[in-house]
Design a protein around this motif. Sequence first.
Motif, PDB file in Angstrom:
ATOM      1  N   ASP A  69       0.850  -1.192   0.000  1.00 19.99           N
ATOM      2  CA  ASP A  69       0.000   0.000   0.000  1.00 19.99           C
ATOM      3  C   ASP A  69       0.888   1.245   0.000  1.00 19.99           C
ATOM      4  OD1 ASP A  69      -1.741   2.070   0.460  1.00 19.99           O
ATOM      5  OD2 ASP A  69      -2.714   1.163   2.201  1.00 19.99           O
ATOM      6  N   ARG A  70       0.770   2.064  -1.036  1.00 20.43           N
ATOM      7  CA  ARG A  70       1.613   3.259  -1.169  1.00 20.43           C
ATOM      8  C   ARG A  70       1.433   4.206   0.017  1.00 20.43           C
ATOM      9  NH1 ARG A  70       5.830   5.768  -4.251  1.00 20.43           N
ATOM     10  NH2 ARG A  70       5.568   8.013  -4.018  1.00 20.43           N
ATOM     11  N   ALA A  71       0.202   4.364   0.494  1.00 17.00           N
ATOM     12  CA  ALA A  71      -0.032   5.259   1.623  1.00 17.00           C
ATOM     13  C   ALA A  71       0.686   4.754   2.863  1.00 17.00           C
ATOM     14  CB  ALA A  71      -1.537   5.385   1.886  1.00 17.00           C
ATOM     15  N   LEU A  72       0.657   3.454   3.088  1.00 21.73           N
ATOM     16  CA  LEU A  72       1.336   2.868   4.245  1.00 21.73           C
ATOM     17  C   LEU A  72       2.844   3.085   4.138  1.00 21.73           C
ATOM     18  CD1 LEU A  72       0.150   1.255   6.675  1.00 21.73           C
ATOM     19  CD2 LEU A  72       0.903  -0.826   5.518  1.00 21.73           C
ATOM     20  N   GLN A  73       3.393   2.861   2.951  1.00 24.64           N
ATOM     21  CA  GLN A  73       4.827   3.051   2.748  1.00 24.64           C
ATOM     22  C   GLN A  73       5.235   4.506   2.944  1.00 24.64           C
ATOM     23  OE1 GLN A  73       4.999   1.533  -1.217  1.00 24.64           O
ATOM     24  NE2 GLN A  73       5.161  -0.615  -0.597  1.00 24.64           N
ATOM     25  N   ALA A  74       4.405   5.444   2.491  1.00 25.20           N
ATOM     26  CA  ALA A  74       4.728   6.863   2.639  1.00 25.20           C
ATOM     27  C   ALA A  74       4.755   7.274   4.104  1.00 25.20           C
ATOM     28  CB  ALA A  74       3.720   7.717   1.867  1.00 25.20           C
ATOM     29  N   ARG A  75       3.835   6.761   4.910  1.00 22.96           N
ATOM     30  CA  ARG A  75       3.845   7.094   6.335  1.00 22.96           C
ATOM     31  C   ARG A  75       5.116   6.588   6.995  1.00 22.96           C
ATOM     32  NH1 ARG A  75      -1.777   6.126   5.943  1.00 22.96           N
ATOM     33  NH2 ARG A  75      -1.650   3.978   6.691  1.00 22.96           N
ATOM     34  N   GLY A  76       5.547   5.390   6.644  1.00 25.47           N
ATOM     35  CA  GLY A  76       6.775   4.870   7.220  1.00 25.47           C
ATOM     36  C   GLY A  76       8.005   5.621   6.752  1.00 25.47           C
ATOM     37  N   ALA A  77       8.003   6.052   5.481  1.00 31.64           N
ATOM     38  CA  ALA A  77       9.177   6.715   4.906  1.00 31.64           C
ATOM     39  C   ALA A  77       9.476   8.028   5.609  1.00 31.64           C
ATOM     40  CB  ALA A  77       8.965   6.952   3.410  1.00 31.64           C
ATOM     41  N   GLY A  78       8.447   8.815   5.886  1.00 33.78           N
ATOM     42  CA  GLY A  78       8.669  10.099   6.528  1.00 33.78           C
ATOM     43  C   GLY A  78       9.319   9.948   7.895  1.00 33.78           C
ATOM     44  N   HIS A  79       8.863   8.968   8.671  1.00 33.05           N
ATOM     45  CA  HIS A  79       9.437   8.757   9.998  1.00 33.05           C
ATOM     46  C   HIS A  79      10.845   8.174   9.888  1.00 33.05           C
ATOM     47  CE1 HIS A  79       9.274   8.158  14.360  1.00 33.05           C
ATOM     48  NE2 HIS A  79       9.901   7.015  14.141  1.00 33.05           N
ATOM     49  N   TYR A  80      11.049   7.290   8.921  1.00 36.00           N
ATOM     50  CA  TYR A  80      12.374   6.681   8.756  1.00 36.00           C
ATOM     51  C   TYR A  80      13.427   7.753   8.474  1.00 36.00           C
ATOM     52  CZ  TYR A  80      16.120   3.683   7.038  1.00 36.00           C
ATOM     53  OH  TYR A  80      17.338   3.057   6.858  1.00 36.00           O
ATOM     54  N   ALA A  81      13.096   8.695   7.582  1.00 29.70           N
ATOM     55  CA  ALA A  81      14.061   9.730   7.213  1.00 29.70           C
ATOM     56  C   ALA A  81      14.470  10.556   8.424  1.00 29.70           C
ATOM     57  CB  ALA A  81      13.469  10.628   6.132  1.00 29.70           C
ATOM     58  N   GLU A  82      13.555  10.779   9.346  1.00 30.13           N
ATOM     59  CA  GLU A  82      13.847  11.641  10.489  1.00 30.13           C
ATOM     60  C   GLU A  82      14.458  10.877  11.650  1.00 30.13           C
ATOM     61  OE1 GLU A  82      11.696  15.255  12.997  1.00 30.13           O
ATOM     62  OE2 GLU A  82      10.584  14.089  11.521  1.00 30.13           O
ATOM     63  N   GLY A  83      13.970   9.653  11.897  1.00 33.60           N
ATOM     64  CA  GLY A  83      14.376   8.957  13.110  1.00 33.60           C
ATOM     65  C   GLY A  83      15.305   7.774  12.916  1.00 33.60           C
ATOM     66  N   CYS A  84      15.408   7.229  11.700  1.00 35.12           N
ATOM     67  CA  CYS A  84      16.140   5.978  11.502  1.00 35.12           C
ATOM     68  C   CYS A  84      17.348   6.109  10.581  1.00 35.12           C
ATOM     69  CB  CYS A  84      15.207   4.901  10.929  1.00 35.12           C
ATOM     70  SG  CYS A  84      13.648   4.685  11.826  1.00 35.12           S
ATOM     71  N   ALA A  85      17.234   6.942   9.542  1.00 37.85           N
ATOM     72  CA  ALA A  85      18.289   7.039   8.524  1.00 37.85           C
ATOM     73  C   ALA A  85      19.659   7.409   9.090  1.00 37.85           C
ATOM     74  CB  ALA A  85      17.872   8.026   7.439  1.00 37.85           C
ATOM     75  N   PRO A  86      19.767   8.283  10.118  1.00 39.45           N
ATOM     76  CA  PRO A  86      21.107   8.611  10.618  1.00 39.45           C
ATOM     77  C   PRO A  86      21.900   7.389  11.083  1.00 39.45           C
ATOM     78  CG  PRO A  86      19.513  10.208  11.423  1.00 39.45           C
ATOM     79  CD  PRO A  86      18.724   9.122  10.758  1.00 39.45           C
ATOM     80  N   CYS A  87      21.197   6.365  11.581  1.00 40.24           N
ATOM     81  CA  CYS A  87      21.895   5.154  12.027  1.00 40.24           C
ATOM     82  C   CYS A  87      21.967   4.097  10.928  1.00 40.24           C
ATOM     83  CB  CYS A  87      21.190   4.552  13.245  1.00 40.24           C
ATOM     84  SG  CYS A  87      21.344   5.527  14.757  1.00 40.24           S
ATOM     85  N   HIS A  88      20.859   3.882  10.233  1.00 44.84           N
ATOM     86  CA  HIS A  88      20.761   2.755   9.299  1.00 44.84           C
ATOM     87  C   HIS A  88      21.034   3.131   7.849  1.00 44.84           C
ATOM     88  CE1 HIS A  88      19.259   0.008  12.363  1.00 44.84           C
ATOM     89  NE2 HIS A  88      18.454   0.974  12.783  1.00 44.84           N
ATOM     90  N   GLY A  89      21.174   4.418   7.560  1.00 44.16           N
ATOM     91  CA  GLY A  89      21.425   4.829   6.194  1.00 44.16           C
ATOM     92  C   GLY A  89      20.172   4.811   5.346  1.00 44.16           C
TER      93      GLY A  89
END
Length: 359
Positions: A69-89
């Motif tokens: 589901d594109r909407a589900l993926q978009a919700r996860g992507a926004g949070h990942y960029a802010e909270g997860c990407a600094p550690c996991h890339g």
Amino acid sequence: MMLRVTWRRVFLGLAGLGLGGLLFVFSGLFNVAATGGHWAVTDWLLHGAMRSSVRTYSLLVEAPPPLDDRALQARGAGHYAEGCAPCHGAPGAPQNPVMQRSTPPPPDFSRDIEDWSPKQLFRIVQHGVRYTGMPGWLAPERHDEIWAMVAFLRLLPELAPEDYRLLADGEMAGRPQGGDGFEAALASCARCHGRDGLGRDGAAFPRLAGLSEAALLSSLRAFAQGDRPGALMQVPVQGMDDAMLQALARHYASQPAAAAPGAPAVAPAVLELGGRIAREGIAAAQVPACLSCHGGAARARNPLWPRLDGQHAAYLETQLGLFRDGQRREPVMRTIGDRLTEAQAKAVAAWFAGQAATP
């Protein structure tokens, strides 16, 4: 000469081993420096224990929703960029070299994500992992948010850098990030809701345009104070003072309400049921008419009551479920959510989604 084994000698032996272990720990001889890394056997043991634990506890996780589901993926992507990407890339943004020197280093999620099933990823995201830097989800009861993150993680290895930025940042993709002040705070909101408050990617994010300033400010304060669970909103508003929350609420309240996105594809009988609940309530279950609080006349009396017409059905249905489960604790809606069946909640959400959003 044979040594006779007795319970007393066994007890004394175990006590001696325990005392020796404590003396070794408190002597300070054990090296806890992260630069030394783990011994191979220690790494094998801890990683094996983690995988076994996740595999076992994931058996208790419910079946996942459609993860494509594109909407589900978009919700996860926004949070990942802010909270997860600094550690996991992330695609186009390699892991922080400082984090790569931690013990153990966080995994690069652009690789090997297929090693984990969706249920196992859910377990890890929800509860985190001990003895690592991986925290649990800020609102572990919000399964809808956690599944959004799982949906994005499954997609992550397939994303090109430009596709990742578009999915994570929406209309802000490619624009300068950072800074401070109102424009920086608004840019953070616009990544998901857009500067016009109409959201993006279908029903990924609720529509804010046309809501009253009082209703918006009330929600922002509830997220900032932790009274309303939701990591996707609690993280970006933490640290904002009340003046900033008021400015953001004022901005989105001033945006014109656009045409409703339209009702979801549901049977006419479902829409008829939803309209009847909205206008008349359910007397047998002591559920009042929704429009008695959320209609235009009622909102004119009390602007804290949010408008529902033109809002996404999926969002409204999710909120009713949160009231039903007690995760949102407003007394009146908590009672109503508890008295509506899931089918009735779906019907009334679909009906409001199909109503024209007017200024």
